[in-house]
Design a protein around this motif. Structure first.
Motif, PDB file in Angstrom:
ATOM      1  N   GLY A   1     -14.879  -5.845  -1.741  1.00 43.10           N
ATOM      2  CA  GLY A   1     -15.510  -4.561  -1.447  1.00 43.10           C
ATOM      3  C   GLY A   1     -16.998  -4.645  -1.259  1.00 43.10           C
ATOM      4  O   GLY A   1     -17.629  -3.662  -0.845  1.00 43.10           O
ATOM      5  N   ALA A   2     -17.600  -5.821  -1.529  1.00 42.22           N
ATOM      6  CA  ALA A   2     -19.037  -6.017  -1.330  1.00 42.22           C
ATOM      7  C   ALA A   2     -19.262  -6.903  -0.118  1.00 42.22           C
ATOM      8  O   ALA A   2     -18.344  -7.559   0.384  1.00 42.22           O
ATOM      9  CB  ALA A   2     -19.666  -6.629  -2.572  1.00 42.22           C
ATOM     10  N   ARG A   3     -20.491  -6.933   0.350  1.00 38.95           N
ATOM     11  CA  ARG A   3     -20.842  -7.781   1.487  1.00 38.95           C
ATOM     12  C   ARG A   3     -22.288  -8.231   1.342  1.00 38.95           C
ATOM     13  O   ARG A   3     -23.064  -7.643   0.581  1.00 38.95           O
ATOM     14  CB  ARG A   3     -20.668  -7.018   2.801  1.00 38.95           C
ATOM     15  CG  ARG A   3     -21.596  -5.829   2.949  1.00 38.95           C
ATOM     16  CD  ARG A   3     -21.379  -5.101   4.266  1.00 38.95           C
ATOM     17  NE  ARG A   3     -22.343  -4.020   4.433  1.00 38.95           N
ATOM     18  CZ  ARG A   3     -22.387  -3.218   5.495  1.00 38.95           C
ATOM     19  NH1 ARG A   3     -21.497  -3.391   6.473  1.00 38.95           N
ATOM     20  NH2 ARG A   3     -23.298  -2.262   5.588  1.00 38.95           N
ATOM     21  N   LEU A   4     -22.642  -9.281   2.094  1.00 37.05           N
ATOM     22  CA  LEU A   4     -24.016  -9.775   2.070  1.00 37.05           C
ATOM     23  C   LEU A   4     -24.850  -9.059   3.122  1.00 37.05           C
ATOM     24  O   LEU A   4     -24.407  -8.838   4.253  1.00 37.05           O
ATOM     25  CB  LEU A   4     -24.058 -11.283   2.350  1.00 37.05           C
ATOM     26  CG  LEU A   4     -23.507 -12.238   1.293  1.00 37.05           C
ATOM     27  CD1 LEU A   4     -23.841 -13.676   1.660  1.00 37.05           C
ATOM     28  CD2 LEU A   4     -24.042 -11.917  -0.096  1.00 37.05           C
ATOM     29  N   GLY A   5     -26.074  -8.723   2.729  1.00 35.24           N
ATOM     30  CA  GLY A   5     -27.041  -8.197   3.681  1.00 35.24           C
ATOM     31  C   GLY A   5     -27.914  -9.317   4.211  1.00 35.24           C
ATOM     32  O   GLY A   5     -27.683 -10.508   3.954  1.00 35.24           O
ATOM     33  N   ALA A   6     -28.940  -8.953   4.967  1.00 39.18           N
ATOM     34  CA  ALA A   6     -29.846  -9.946   5.548  1.00 39.18           C
ATOM     35  C   ALA A   6     -30.591 -10.669   4.442  1.00 39.18           C
ATOM     36  O   ALA A   6     -31.219 -10.029   3.591  1.00 39.18           O
ATOM     37  CB  ALA A   6     -30.828  -9.273   6.495  1.00 39.18           C
TER      38      ALA A   6
END
Length: 893
Positions: free
Chosen positions: A776-781
């Motif tokens: 449910g999470a993701r990496l940003g820049a």
């Protein structure tokens, strides 16, 4: 029902129907006409193969002029580069020795340039970061990658001028001298530059050459040039030279994405053309697991260009066998002639000055058996498709009229007969594909895997013959079940009905391809257009039955030859690829069988109407099936021998790994292992008895694949979808020298929806980091970058604030699907620390048990300890082994 099937079978064999309806059996065509047609098609295939092997005579200093491409000089550049040995990015061989060889060659070119042109060069060093959609997807961070950039321009030229860019790369994969990939490409670029610089008049436009030193690091040096070099802004179009084989002919397999005039200039200028929009669609479909700098110039430089590559003898690609002596001077001459002619064509006209046509669709293009190129932009291609459809419709109407006039057969009965023949052809295509796939599956199950790899001639009896036998047999059997007035059709009329049905199917395939925007739809057009034109011409001349058959045969000659030409070129490329196909969902034998079946049924499709019209076609079907079955039995018994040879080896990769599992509440656990990725269908079975423990090698267990991203294996590239399995062997000694990876990880709250993961990594030149944030999470820049510190570092940080490229989903031990992110970090000079802050973006109201799972691997590509050296040395001559030391750490934070 049984009686009916037996009666129909008897009718298919040439008996029953003729006797029952009192029609003399002589009305059927003799079977020999079908045999002659099949033999003629085979001869056309042989002629196409001979044309494909043609190479020009190489020029030497003695018989060539200074303005022409001279293969002797190019071969000297090739030898000078390959004599260094493998040139891995970050190694002394690549960063010092190879650069020295290239710079020395450029200085010699400058010394021999005419007074009308001048030569400049720059050893370019740059750092950067960017996401890349390569196979499963990855994100690059690189520092200090090197390239040699050359500019040739007319003396006194104004500063701002458009330029043509020529690109190659001199770096290699480990353990390969890289003669074809891509020292030969750089040899061609250097000799092309010499010929251009020696021109007796000033060049109208500039020529840029990028001899890049980090392509095998997955396209890093081209990104560094096109985004950071001051000369890159002048580039208007590019020519990239690559390889997936050694020697032979180079194929133009990508063009665009805009500037359709690029292909048109190539068609007009290239003296030895070999190009196909079919090849472009195959490459861009992902069937070929590779990529080139074409992607970088297109996506990051907003440039259009052409991609050229050698594809013959792909067995040596990326192996120790890729040596200079396997590249004939004639192959260099051929490629150099084409590149120099294309450069002259682009530099001598207004093409590079025209307004950009970025959104213009690419033309349909293909060479006619290496003799000339057909190129048609979208309006002309659509007009040709419409004309073909109209001619096919006129052909069908003419046949219906003739049947009514000569046989008193009404139009409805004729349409039913054509429909029956078309249904038979369609069913036959399915039956042929199934027959070839079943044959391949049976051999695979029997353990005779990749039997065709070292002996491609086996493809014909193993897969082509059963496909043709099933296709022709199914079509003839279904035709025998005609009802009503259509049963009157015999001999030439039966062939005519089947020919009309085939034309209708080809027109339908053309329409479907055109509607889908497929430029490979030129192939059904090639079949339908001359066939319809010949049928209409024969009708206009009121030709007899025999003349009509001869006209149909003449009309099929060119499309059969062209189809065979394309088929042989495709197989020349695909057969070696199947030896490194990894763990595809279908066994490589089945994939190859389906490919061969499709190509064979297309090349021989015009024979099917003659089979339907022939007397006792079952005889031909039985013989074809018998030959195929006997060959399969011999292969299953092992008579042809092993599927590998010293010249066509099995690829083996061995990663000597120290794997450390870091638990939050327990001390780290260390394992010493060899990891062998499953590169083909025989891994590791073929190594049993040759490598200690290979017979008992364990695959990555389901438990490990649930605990760790990428199954806790030391992947160097993001190829999990291609190589989904690997095998572990115990190692008695640690890898030496150790990769020496050190990492510091911790998370901290950034704001309510972001958890910041801080990464500080030191290790060898090549480090791979795989991050799997919580479900449910993701990496940003990321923050930080190649400079190694702060919000940007010395090199300016992550590419434009872009988010990292997502990879395949990972199902963890709890059954949750989680994103994965593959980072490749490369230092071309002395390795320094990598400092990154990775924002984990989420909407959680409660903190998860684990914010991220990480895999960190330090790959020492140029080092092997004694234990790994002994293991690789023990492998037989029919293998092409490579491997290196890896320090792998698995974390949960």
């Amino acid at each position: 029902m049984v009686v009916r099937v037996r009666q129909e079978w008897a009718e298919w064999g040439g008996r029953g129907a003729a006797e029952k309806e009192n029609y003399p059996e002589r009305e059927a065509l003799r079977l020999r006409w079908a045999l002659l047609a099949a033999a003629a098609t085979a001869l056309l295939l042989a002629a196409a193969a001979a044309l494909a092997r043609r190479l020009p005579d190489p020029l030497s200093r003695a018989n060539g002029s200074e303005h022409r491409f001279i293969a002797e000089i190019a071969h000297e550049h090739l030898v000078n580069l390959t004599s260094i040995g493998p040139r891995v990015a970050g190694s002394y061989e690549n960063e010092v020795l190879a650069v020295g060889v290239v710079v020395a060659a450029v200085k010699r070119i400058a010394a021999t340039a005419s007074p009308h042109n001048r030569v400049e060069f720059d050893v370019h060093t740059a750092s950067g970061a960017f996401p890349l959609a390569f196979i499963d997807g990855m994100s690059h961070l690189y520092r200090d990658v090197q390239s040699v950039v050359v500019r040739v321009r007319g003396a006194g030229a104004r500063p701002a001028r458009s330029a043509l860019l020529l690109n190659c790369h001199y770096d290699t994969v480990p353990d390969s001298p890289g003669a074809s990939d891509d020292a030969a490409g750089c040899a061609v670029v250097l000799e092309t530059l010499r010929a251009l610089a020696a021109a007796p008049r000033a060049l109208r436009h500039d020529v840029l050459a990028l001899l890049n030193g980090a392509e095998e690091n997955v396209l890093q040096a081209s990104h560094a040039f096109v985004t950071r070099h001051r000369w890159a802004r002048a580039a208007r179009a590019f020519v990239n030279i690559e390889a997936c084989g050694s020697g032979g002919r180079e194929v133009l397999f990508q063009a665009g994405p805009g500037e359709p005039w690029l292909v048109e200039v190539y068609a007009a200028a290239a003296p030895h053309p070999f190009a196909s929009s079919l090849a472009q669609e195959l490459f861009q479909s992902g069937l070929i697991p590779a990529d080139t700098d074409f992607r970088i110039f297109r996506d990051f430089g907003n440039l259009s260009g052409v991609d050229l590559a050698w594809s013959s003898n792909g067995y040596v690609y990326h192996t120790r066998l890729d040596t200079a002596d396997r590249i004939p001077a004639a192959a260099l001459q051929r490629t150099g002639d084409n590149v120099l002619a294309l450069a002259h064509g682009l530099l001598g006209g207004e093409w590079l000055e025209l307004a950009a046509e970025r959104g213009a669709s690419q033309p349909v293009f293909f060479d006619v058996m290496g003799l000339w190129v057909v190129s048609a932009r979208a309006p002309a291609a659509l007009a040709a498709a419409a004309l073909t459809a109209a001619l096919v419709l006129a052909r069908l109407l003419l046949s219906a009229r003739d049947a009514q006039r000569e046989l008193s057969l009404d139009a409805r009965a004729w349409r039913r007969a054509v429909w029956r023949a078309g249904a038979g052809a369609a069913a036959g295509a399915g039956a042929g594909a199934c027959a070839a796939a079943l044959a391949a599956g049976a051999l695979h199950a029997a353990g005779a895997r990749l039997a065709f790899y070292a002996r491609p001639a086996l493809l014909a009896p193993l897969y082509a013959l059963p496909a043709l036998a099933a296709a022709w047999g199914a079509g003839a059997a279904l035709w025998a079940r005609r009802r009503g007035a259509a049963r009157l059709l015999r001999g030439a009329w039966a062939a005519r009905a089947a020919g009309d049905a085939l034309a209708a199917l080809q027109a339908a395939a053309l329409a479907a391809g055109a509607a889908a925007g497929l430029r490979s739809a030129f192939l059904p057009l090639l079949w339908a257009l001359p066939g319809a034109a010949a049928a209409l011409a024969a009708g206009a001349l009121r030709a007899g039955a025999r003349a009509r058959l001869l006209a149909a045969a003449a009309a099929a000659a060119l499309p059969a030859a062209q189809t065979g030409y394309l088929a042989l070129a495709s197989l020349d490329m695909f057969v070696p690829i199947m030896g490194r196909a990894g763990t595809s969902p279908l066994p490589p034998d089945v994939l190859m069988a389906l490919t061969v079946a499709a190509l064979a049924m297309t090349a021989f499709c015009w024979v099917q109407p003659l089979v339907i019209a022939a007397r006792r076609p079952a005889r031909l079907i039985y013989w074809m099936a018998a030959v195929s079955g006997a060959t399969a039995l011999l292969v299953a018994a092992g008579v042809p021998g092993a599927p590998y040879s010293a010249e066509r080896p099995q690829r083996v990769m061995v990663f000597h790994t120290r794997r450390t599992v870091h638990a939050r509440l327990a001390p780290p656990r260390h394992e010493l292992l060899y990891w062998i990725p499953e590169l083909d269908a025989n891994t590791p079975r073929s190594l049993a008895g040759l490598v200690e423990g290979a017979a008992e090698a364990r695959a990555g267990s389901a438990e490990e694949c649930a605990r760790f991203p990428y199954c806790g294996a030391p992947y160097y590239l993001p190829v999990l979808s291609l190589v989904a399995r690997g095998h572990w062997l115990p190692a008695a000694a640690p890898p030496a020298p150790a990769a020496g990876l050190v990492a510091a990880l911790h998370t901290s709250a950034h704001n309510a929806t972001v958890q910041m993961l801080h990464v500080n990594v030191t290790g060898p030149h090549h480090i791979v980091m795989i991050v799997a944030p919580a479900a449910g999470a993701r990496l940003g820049a990321p923050l930080g970058g190649p400079g190694g510190g702060g919000a940007g570092g010395a090199a300016g940080g992550w590419a434009g604030g872009a988010t990292p490229q997502r990879g395949p989903l990972w199902r963890d031990a709890a059954g949750a699907l989680r994103d994965t992110y593959f980072f490749a970090m490369h230092d071309a000079r002395k390795p320094g620390p990598w400092v990154l802050q990775l924002p984990i973006e989420h909407t959680f109201t409660e903190a998860p048990a684990e914010w991220a799972a990480l895999s960190l691997a330090g790959h020492s590509l140029s080092t092997r300890g004694p234990a790994l050296e002994r293991l690789l040395a023990a492998l037989p001559a029919w293998t092409a082994p490579t491997g290196w030391s890896v320090d792998l750490h698995l974390y949960s934070v």
